[in-house]
Motif scaffolding. Structure first.
Motif, PDB file in Angstrom:
ATOM      1  N   ARG A 232       4.081  37.551  -4.821  1.00 46.74           N
ATOM      2  CA  ARG A 232       4.240  36.533  -3.779  1.00 46.74           C
ATOM      3  C   ARG A 232       3.738  37.095  -2.457  1.00 46.74           C
ATOM      4  O   ARG A 232       4.084  38.215  -2.082  1.00 46.74           O
ATOM      5  CB  ARG A 232       5.712  36.138  -3.640  1.00 46.74           C
ATOM      6  N   VAL A 233       2.909  36.325  -1.763  1.00 51.87           N
ATOM      7  CA  VAL A 233       2.493  36.668  -0.406  1.00 51.87           C
ATOM      8  C   VAL A 233       2.748  35.454   0.476  1.00 51.87           C
ATOM      9  O   VAL A 233       2.944  34.335  -0.021  1.00 51.87           O
ATOM     10  CB  VAL A 233       1.000  37.069  -0.334  1.00 51.87           C
ATOM     11  N   ASP A 234       2.729  35.659   1.774  1.00 56.52           N
ATOM     12  CA  ASP A 234       2.941  34.530   2.670  1.00 56.52           C
ATOM     13  C   ASP A 234       1.616  33.808   2.932  1.00 56.52           C
ATOM     14  O   ASP A 234       0.572  34.156   2.360  1.00 56.52           O
ATOM     15  CB  ASP A 234       3.605  34.977   3.970  1.00 56.52           C
ATOM     16  N   GLY A 235       1.652  32.808   3.801  1.00 54.14           N
ATOM     17  CA  GLY A 235       0.471  32.005   4.065  1.00 54.14           C
ATOM     18  C   GLY A 235      -0.661  32.749   4.724  1.00 54.14           C
ATOM     19  O   GLY A 235      -1.798  32.265   4.746  1.00 54.14           O
ATOM     20  N   ARG A 236      -0.394  33.951   5.248  1.00 56.34           N
ATOM     21  CA  ARG A 236      -1.425  34.805   5.824  1.00 56.34           C
ATOM     22  C   ARG A 236      -1.875  35.880   4.844  1.00 56.34           C
ATOM     23  O   ARG A 236      -2.606  36.790   5.220  1.00 56.34           O
ATOM     24  CB  ARG A 236      -0.883  35.477   7.098  1.00 56.34           C
ATOM     25  N   PHE A 237      -1.438  35.779   3.580  1.00 58.98           N
ATOM     26  CA  PHE A 237      -1.748  36.767   2.549  1.00 58.98           C
ATOM     27  C   PHE A 237      -1.139  38.124   2.873  1.00 58.98           C
ATOM     28  O   PHE A 237      -1.676  39.171   2.490  1.00 58.98           O
ATOM     29  CB  PHE A 237      -3.255  36.904   2.323  1.00 58.98           C
ATOM     30  N   GLU A 238      -0.015  38.113   3.575  1.00 57.10           N
ATOM     31  CA  GLU A 238       0.653  39.350   3.952  1.00 57.10           C
ATOM     32  C   GLU A 238       2.029  39.436   3.288  1.00 57.10           C
ATOM     33  O   GLU A 238       2.488  38.492   2.656  1.00 57.10           O
ATOM     34  CB  GLU A 238       0.793  39.422   5.474  1.00 57.10           C
ATOM     35  N   ASN A 239       2.674  40.592   3.465  1.00 58.61           N
ATOM     36  CA  ASN A 239       4.026  40.824   2.931  1.00 58.61           C
ATOM     37  C   ASN A 239       4.088  40.609   1.419  1.00 58.61           C
ATOM     38  O   ASN A 239       4.969  39.927   0.895  1.00 58.61           O
ATOM     39  CB  ASN A 239       5.036  39.908   3.638  1.00 58.61           C
ATOM     40  N   GLY A 240       3.136  41.210   0.730  1.00 56.49           N
ATOM     41  CA  GLY A 240       3.091  41.080  -0.718  1.00 56.49           C
ATOM     42  C   GLY A 240       4.299  41.705  -1.400  1.00 56.49           C
ATOM     43  O   GLY A 240       4.733  42.799  -1.036  1.00 56.49           O
ATOM     44  N   LYS A 241       4.823  40.994  -2.390  1.00 58.17           N
ATOM     45  CA  LYS A 241       5.976  41.483  -3.141  1.00 58.17           C
ATOM     46  C   LYS A 241       5.831  41.078  -4.603  1.00 58.17           C
ATOM     47  O   LYS A 241       5.549  39.922  -4.903  1.00 58.17           O
ATOM     48  CB  LYS A 241       7.277  40.897  -2.575  1.00 58.17           C
ATOM     49  N   LYS A 242       5.992  42.053  -5.493  1.00 53.21           N
ATOM     50  CA  LYS A 242       5.979  41.753  -6.930  1.00 53.21           C
ATOM     51  C   LYS A 242       7.345  41.180  -7.299  1.00 53.21           C
ATOM     52  O   LYS A 242       8.356  41.866  -7.187  1.00 53.21           O
ATOM     53  CB  LYS A 242       5.689  43.013  -7.737  1.00 53.21           C
ATOM     54  N   ILE A 243       7.384  39.927  -7.727  1.00 54.35           N
ATOM     55  CA  ILE A 243       8.671  39.281  -8.001  1.00 54.35           C
ATOM     56  C   ILE A 243       8.990  39.192  -9.490  1.00 54.35           C
ATOM     57  O   ILE A 243      10.159  39.085  -9.868  1.00 54.35           O
ATOM     58  CB  ILE A 243       8.739  37.875  -7.373  1.00 54.35           C
ATOM     59  N   VAL A 244       7.980  39.217 -10.345  1.00 54.85           N
ATOM     60  CA  VAL A 244       8.197  39.164 -11.793  1.00 54.85           C
ATOM     61  C   VAL A 244       7.242  40.156 -12.440  1.00 54.85           C
ATOM     62  O   VAL A 244       6.074  40.253 -12.045  1.00 54.85           O
ATOM     63  CB  VAL A 244       7.935  37.746 -12.373  1.00 54.85           C
ATOM     64  N   SER A 245       7.726  40.904 -13.404  1.00 56.43           N
ATOM     65  CA  SER A 245       6.871  41.836 -14.135  1.00 56.43           C
ATOM     66  C   SER A 245       7.205  41.785 -15.617  1.00 56.43           C
ATOM     67  O   SER A 245       8.240  41.240 -16.020  1.00 56.43           O
ATOM     68  CB  SER A 245       7.036  43.260 -13.594  1.00 56.43           C
ATOM     69  N   GLY A 246       6.331  42.353 -16.416  1.00 58.67           N
ATOM     70  CA  GLY A 246       6.591  42.430 -17.856  1.00 58.67           C
ATOM     71  C   GLY A 246       6.334  41.146 -18.612  1.00 58.67           C
ATOM     72  O   GLY A 246       6.780  40.993 -19.760  1.00 58.67           O
ATOM     73  N   LEU A 247       5.605  40.198 -18.024  1.00 59.96           N
ATOM     74  CA  LEU A 247       5.277  38.973 -18.742  1.00 59.96           C
ATOM     75  C   LEU A 247       4.242  39.274 -19.819  1.00 59.96           C
ATOM     76  O   LEU A 247       3.372  40.119 -19.637  1.00 59.96           O
ATOM     77  CB  LEU A 247       4.739  37.921 -17.776  1.00 59.96           C
ATOM     78  N   ARG A 248       4.327  38.535 -20.905  1.00 62.40           N
ATOM     79  CA  ARG A 248       3.410  38.762 -22.014  1.00 62.40           C
ATOM     80  C   ARG A 248       2.484  37.565 -22.175  1.00 62.40           C
ATOM     81  O   ARG A 248       2.938  36.451 -22.401  1.00 62.40           O
ATOM     82  CB  ARG A 248       4.185  39.002 -23.313  1.00 62.40           C
TER      83      ARG A 248
END
Length: 285
Positions: A232-248
């Motif tokens: 997830r990033v904000d509308g400026r493509f900043e503050n990136g954060k991985k919110i979900v991992s391990g999806l198949r």
């Protein structure tokens, strides 16, 4: 008699359920009549119902077509458009080659930034390279085992005189020989390095992008293993954060769509659809 009636009713219900709800109306040819090879990566609709197609020829492009398939505009890009989506603000959001772009309705680039996984990849470059080397070696060992099995089958078939082989055995032999010739391991160091670079580059690929009133969500390949992550990033493509991992996923596919209620993931390798909130907490599946 009652059983027969129920069977007839079931058959009738099944027949009704198999009636298609849509029919093919037309074929839209994104590549037009051009001679150059065109790869279609992704597409979406704009607010007016026009088709926006992300393609690659010798360069990346967004092609805008009307609902009948007539080409209206072509917007060149410096990245390969791997995933695109129109946001609530009407802008086109593009993810590709480790970049995020925002375009206006005329194709002008309003915003460009590194995709969130690109920063993680740079920070772990040597770790990724070592992981890719291990994966390449595993693939080589696996291929060697396959070649050994195929060669054993070839030896068994060629041990029999040609006139004694059945037509099925002859066909099987030709098929095995063709496969063995095609998948012989490439020991050329330069070719191996090129393959390694392609594997590393694949880690920067985006499989989908989705936009809400406040956030942009990007699904990417995980840096380790074969899974997928959602950032997830904000509308400026900043503050990136991985919110979900391990999806198949499978075959590079991991479709993510979002609205203000959260994020919806079609996790095809687990045969399920998941609903997460914007922070990556599972709501339901």
């Amino acid at each position: 008699a009652a059983s027969s009636e129920r069977t007839a009713e079931d058959d009738s219900a099944t027949a009704r359920s198999l009636v298609p709800t849509h029919r093919q109306a037309a074929i839209i040819r994104v590549n037009g009549d051009e001679a150059t090879s065109t790869t279609l990566h992704t597409f979406c609709l704009d607010a007016a119902g026009n088709l926006l197609a992300g393609v690659t020829t010798d360069v990346g492009q967004i092609r805008k077509l009307d609902p009948e398939g007539n080409l209206l505009e072509t917007w060149p890009l410096e990245v390969q458009p791997e995933a695109i989506a129109v946001g609530p603000d009407g802008a086109l959001y593009v993810a590709g080659t480790g970049k995020l772009l925002k375009l206006d309705a005329q194709g002008n680039i309003l915003l460009e930034a590194d995709a969130p996984q690109a920063g993680e990849a740079r920070a772990n470059k040597e770790k990724i390279r070592e992981q890719m080397r291990e994966q390449l070696e595993q693939n080589r060992q696996s291929m060697a085992e396959i070649l050994t099995r195929y060669q054993q089958q070839i030896d068994q078939l060629t041990a029999k005189a040609e006139e004694d082989r059945t037509e099925a055995e002859q066909q099987r032999l030709r098929s095995l020989q063709s496969v063995v010739e095609r998948i012989q391991p490439d020991r050329d160091e330069q070719a191996e390095m090129a393959k390694l670079d392609r594997m590393i580059q694949s880690k920067l690929a985006a499989s989908s992008i989705s936009v809400t009133s406040s956030d942009v969500f990007v699904a990417t390949r995980a840096l380790e293993g074969y899974g997928f992550d959602v950032w997830r990033v904000d509308g400026r493509f900043e503050n990136g954060k991985k919110i979900v991992s391990g999806l198949r996923g499978c075959c590079g596919q991991m479709d993510v769509q979002a609205n203000d209620a959260g994020v919806y993931v079609a996790e095809n390798a687990r045969h399920r659809v998941c609903h997460y909130d914007r922070d990556g907490q599972l709501v339901t599946q």
